[in-house]
Design a protein around this motif. Structure first.
Motif, PDB file in Angstrom:
ATOM      1  N   SER A  39      50.747   7.385  39.485  1.00  0.00           N
ATOM      2  CA  SER A  39      50.858   8.649  40.221  1.00  0.00           C
ATOM      3  C   SER A  39      52.047   8.607  41.161  1.00  0.00           C
ATOM      4  O   SER A  39      52.387   7.560  41.721  1.00  0.00           O
ATOM      5  N   LEU A  40      52.683   9.780  41.355  1.00  0.00           N
ATOM      6  CA  LEU A  40      53.749   9.941  42.340  1.00  0.00           C
ATOM      7  C   LEU A  40      53.278  10.764  43.526  1.00  0.00           C
ATOM      8  O   LEU A  40      54.081  11.299  44.286  1.00  0.00           O
ATOM      9  N   ASP A  41      51.975  10.835  43.705  1.00  0.00           N
ATOM     10  CA  ASP A  41      51.331  11.532  44.815  1.00  0.00           C
ATOM     11  C   ASP A  41      51.029  10.516  45.909  1.00  0.00           C
ATOM     12  O   ASP A  41      50.350   9.517  45.652  1.00  0.00           O
ATOM     13  N   PRO A  42      51.519  10.722  47.139  1.00  0.00           N
ATOM     14  CA  PRO A  42      51.248   9.744  48.206  1.00  0.00           C
ATOM     15  C   PRO A  42      49.762   9.477  48.440  1.00  0.00           C
ATOM     16  O   PRO A  42      49.403   8.388  48.897  1.00  0.00           O
ATOM     17  N   ALA A  43      48.919  10.437  48.133  1.00  0.00           N
ATOM     18  CA  ALA A  43      47.482  10.231  48.310  1.00  0.00           C
ATOM     19  C   ALA A  43      46.954   9.125  47.419  1.00  0.00           C
ATOM     20  O   ALA A  43      45.838   8.626  47.631  1.00  0.00           O
ATOM     21  N   PHE A  44      47.757   8.719  46.438  1.00  0.00           N
ATOM     22  CA  PHE A  44      47.333   7.678  45.503  1.00  0.00           C
ATOM     23  C   PHE A  44      48.324   6.507  45.482  1.00  0.00           C
ATOM     24  O   PHE A  44      48.514   5.853  44.455  1.00  0.00           O
ATOM     25  N   ALA A  45      48.896   6.237  46.655  1.00  0.00           N
ATOM     26  CA  ALA A  45      49.843   5.123  46.799  1.00  0.00           C
ATOM     27  C   ALA A  45      49.059   3.825  47.018  1.00  0.00           C
ATOM     28  O   ALA A  45      49.168   3.169  48.045  1.00  0.00           O
ATOM     29  N   ARG A  46      48.303   3.437  46.014  1.00  0.00           N
ATOM     30  CA  ARG A  46      47.354   2.341  46.187  1.00  0.00           C
ATOM     31  C   ARG A  46      47.892   0.991  45.736  1.00  0.00           C
ATOM     32  O   ARG A  46      47.308  -0.040  46.061  1.00  0.00           O
ATOM     33  N   ASP A  47      48.949   0.951  44.955  1.00  0.00           N
ATOM     34  CA  ASP A  47      49.473  -0.331  44.498  1.00  0.00           C
ATOM     35  C   ASP A  47      50.993  -0.334  44.599  1.00  0.00           C
ATOM     36  O   ASP A  47      51.621   0.689  44.870  1.00  0.00           O
ATOM     37  N   GLN A  48      51.566  -1.515  44.410  1.00  0.00           N
ATOM     38  CA  GLN A  48      53.002  -1.657  44.629  1.00  0.00           C
ATOM     39  C   GLN A  48      53.825  -0.759  43.717  1.00  0.00           C
ATOM     40  O   GLN A  48      54.835  -0.189  44.153  1.00  0.00           O
ATOM     41  N   ALA A  49      53.411  -0.607  42.472  1.00  0.00           N
ATOM     42  CA  ALA A  49      54.180   0.214  41.534  1.00  0.00           C
ATOM     43  C   ALA A  49      54.299   1.650  42.044  1.00  0.00           C
ATOM     44  O   ALA A  49      55.386   2.237  42.062  1.00  0.00           O
ATOM     45  N   ASN A  50      53.179   2.232  42.445  1.00  0.00           N
ATOM     46  CA  ASN A  50      53.199   3.594  42.977  1.00  0.00           C
ATOM     47  C   ASN A  50      53.956   3.664  44.298  1.00  0.00           C
ATOM     48  O   ASN A  50      54.743   4.591  44.543  1.00  0.00           O
ATOM     49  N   ILE A  51      53.708   2.685  45.165  1.00  0.00           N
ATOM     50  CA  ILE A  51      54.324   2.691  46.496  1.00  0.00           C
ATOM     51  C   ILE A  51      55.844   2.665  46.393  1.00  0.00           C
ATOM     52  O   ILE A  51      56.540   3.408  47.107  1.00  0.00           O
ATOM     53  N   TRP A  52      56.382   1.813  45.523  1.00  0.00           N
ATOM     54  CA  TRP A  52      57.842   1.728  45.412  1.00  0.00           C
ATOM     55  C   TRP A  52      58.463   3.054  45.006  1.00  0.00           C
ATOM     56  O   TRP A  52      59.483   3.461  45.568  1.00  0.00           O
TER      57      TRP A  52
END
Length: 546
Positions: A46-59
């Motif tokens: 996901s590219l939604d900040p509400a789902f920035a749960r792991d490093q891949a999404n966060i980066w």
């Protein structure tokens, strides 16, 4: 400058000709385009900040959005969209003054497709969205229990945002640097709904252009970005391209061939190609690659279950036995031979380097000392291990070598250890049910404050995160004191006292403090890094060719 995919070249060329900014790129030659390329082996969900749960999404999310605050390379809190802030004396009211020159990316969700200014009510919406059960955000915990129940967030006007806490919580500012707290526009959520995950609209240094899931992801330069460096508007790059090669060895070969600009971490399939036995860059790569090594906010440890109601006659509830185990193995040898010197022996307590409160001179932990181990074992009632039953260490296959190392060394003082290799998910279940008397664990900080570690051992917490069921009255009092202490140095002193209690009571065996390893092609400059291993590309650039 780079060979890039035809799709990306066409996208960037389209951007160049259609952009209305005064900062247009002067050439459309692909050799002049500055595109940073990295691979994400695990994929992005996901590219939604509400789902920035792991490093891949966060980066990825970190390139597209902003929050009120941000971290510098030393993990110090700096302004972002908020230009200044003030905390009330009682620690319950956080007032933020916003910049007036931050705009969302142009997108069809806005009138005439033109991104509008970010205002205080956008943060009210974004934060309420995080805690809304309908969003089902895994990040709801950052506010749940911390902010008051009724109207926790308030916009006094377009540039003043207020957060109301139910009780003082000093790490709150650190939490606001997390990607979960990045701002999103209501118009985009209304338009895209659940597909906002793949139609992101933020205010960050890059904007979303294209995503073919499991194939590639493309971001382009935001020409209206508000931050500057040395008088030059950021970012320096024209774009970012993410590939999704699942095989780490294949991705590594792409890096060596110059088709990727950066890799993070090590995989067994190429570890020896990159570093030698001392943890240094292989000499054959010195002319092409730069290796960055810095502390990573992750501590690897062994934990003891201290709840004797679950496992009767558990010898590990004996503090002297736990202390003996802490002294009876060589952490330096473990790091050198099992980790290629990647990491630091955990000889200064539970909290790792990289945090402002860490001080190895003031907090002395355990070192390798067989004499002390034997004396403590005798004090525990098990001289030379006599009468001590075999202890079972639960771990998984990824950490079997560490378990074998520790077990072999404990034999030297008469402590017999068997390994029980179980799947990670099953081990977590056993730990949660207090059915794992001796287990391997790791803890990565969610935000740059030592509280993120001490919460693991706070006695009023169940499991997770308190898998040891450690419950020390003095420790609990200090934990609660630290939460309401506004003076940083006073809070850091409290943290150090808490770490000393952990060392004395030994509910855990700290093994090593992890490190971040990053490998970057030499033509890349300005790639920032910190102990949270964030990927920050807004200052990144490429050296000019001679």
């Amino acid at each position: 400058m780079h060979r890039i995919s035809t799709v990306l070249l066409l996208l960037i060329c389209f951007f160049i000709f259609s952009c209305g900014s005064d900062e247009k790129t002067e050439s459309t030659d692909s050799e002049d385009l500055k595109v940073f390329r990295y691979n994400q082996t695990s994929g992005i969900s996901s590219l939604d900040p509400a789902f920035a749960r792991d490093q891949a999404n966060i980066w990825a999310i970190n390139q597209l959005y902003n929050g009120l605050l941000q971290l510098d390379n030393d993990l110090e809190i700096q302004p972002s969209i908020a230009s200044k802030w003030k905390i009330s004396q009682d620690g319950l009211r956080y007032k933020f003054t916003l910049r007036d020159d931050v705009f969302f990316h142009d997108n069809k969700c806005f009138a005439a497709g033109k991104g509008r200014r970010v205002v205080a009510s956008d943060f009210v919406y974004s934060f309420n969205r995080i805690i809304d059960p309908e969003t089902a955000s895994p990040g709801s915990w950052i506010f749940s229990g911390n902010v008051r129940e009724q109207k926790p967030f308030e916009a006094l006007n377009d540039t003043v945002f207020i957060a109301h806490l139910k009780q003082a919580f000093r790490p709150f500012l650190s939490i606001l640097t997390m990607q979960y707290s990045y701002v999103v526009p209501k118009e985009a959520i209304d338009m895209y709904g659940e597909t906002f995950r793949s139609n992101p609209v933020g205010s960050g240094p890059f904007y979303f252009k294209h995503w073919e899931e499991a194939v590639n992801l493309t971001f382009l330069k935001n020409p209206n970005y508000f931050e500057t460096a040395n008088g030059v508007r950021l970012p320096h790059l024209d774009g970012v391209q993410v590939s999704f090669i699942e095989n780490p060895r294949t991705a590594y070969l792409k890096f060596v061939q110059g088709e990727l600009d950066f890799i993070s971490g090590l995989d067994d399939s190429y570890k020896n190609d990159l570093i030698d036995k001392d943890g240094e860059l292989q000499s054959t790569l010195i002319d092409k690659v730069i290796m960055h090594k810095l502390p990573y906010l992750n501590v690897e440890y062994l934990g003891f279950l201290l709840d004797d109601s679950k496992i009767p006659d558990n010898p590990l509830t004996n503090k002297y036995l736990r202390q003996a185990i802490n002294y009876a193995f060589d952490r330096e040898k473990l790091v050198r031979f099992l980790r290629n010197n990647i990491g630091k022996p955990a000889t200064s307590g539970f909290v790792p380097p990289g945090l402002p409160s860490f001080d190895e001179e003031k907090v002395k932990g355990y070192t390798y000392d067989l004499e002390k181990a034997r004396l403590l074992l005798q004090k525990a009632g098990y001289p030379n291990g006599e009468g001590l039953p075999v202890i079972t260490l639960m771990t998984n296959t990824s950490y079997e070598n560490i378990g074998v190392f520790v077990a072999n060394q404990l034999q030297d003082v008469g402590i017999q250890v068997d390994l029980d290799l179980v799947p990670p998910a099953f081990l977590r279940e056993l730990m949660s049910k207090s059915e794992a008397p001796f287990f391997r664990g790791s803890w990565i900080a969610d935000y740059p404050d030592a509280e993120s570690y001490f919460v693991v051992l706070y006695g009023k917490n169940g499991a997770p995160p308190n898998y040891t069921r450690f419950n020390n009255m003095r420790f609990n009092v200090l934990y609660e004191k630290a939460l309401v202490t506004n003076d940083d140095e006073a809070r850091y002193n409290t943290y150090r006292e808490m770490d000393k209690i952990i060392i004395e009571e030994a509910p855990v065996v700290p093994l090593y403090y992890d490190e971040v390893l990053r490998f970057v092609r030499k033509e890349v400059v300005g790639l920032e890094a910190n102990a949270l291993n964030l990927l920050v590309l807004k200052n990144c650039d490429f050296r000019q060719k001679d």
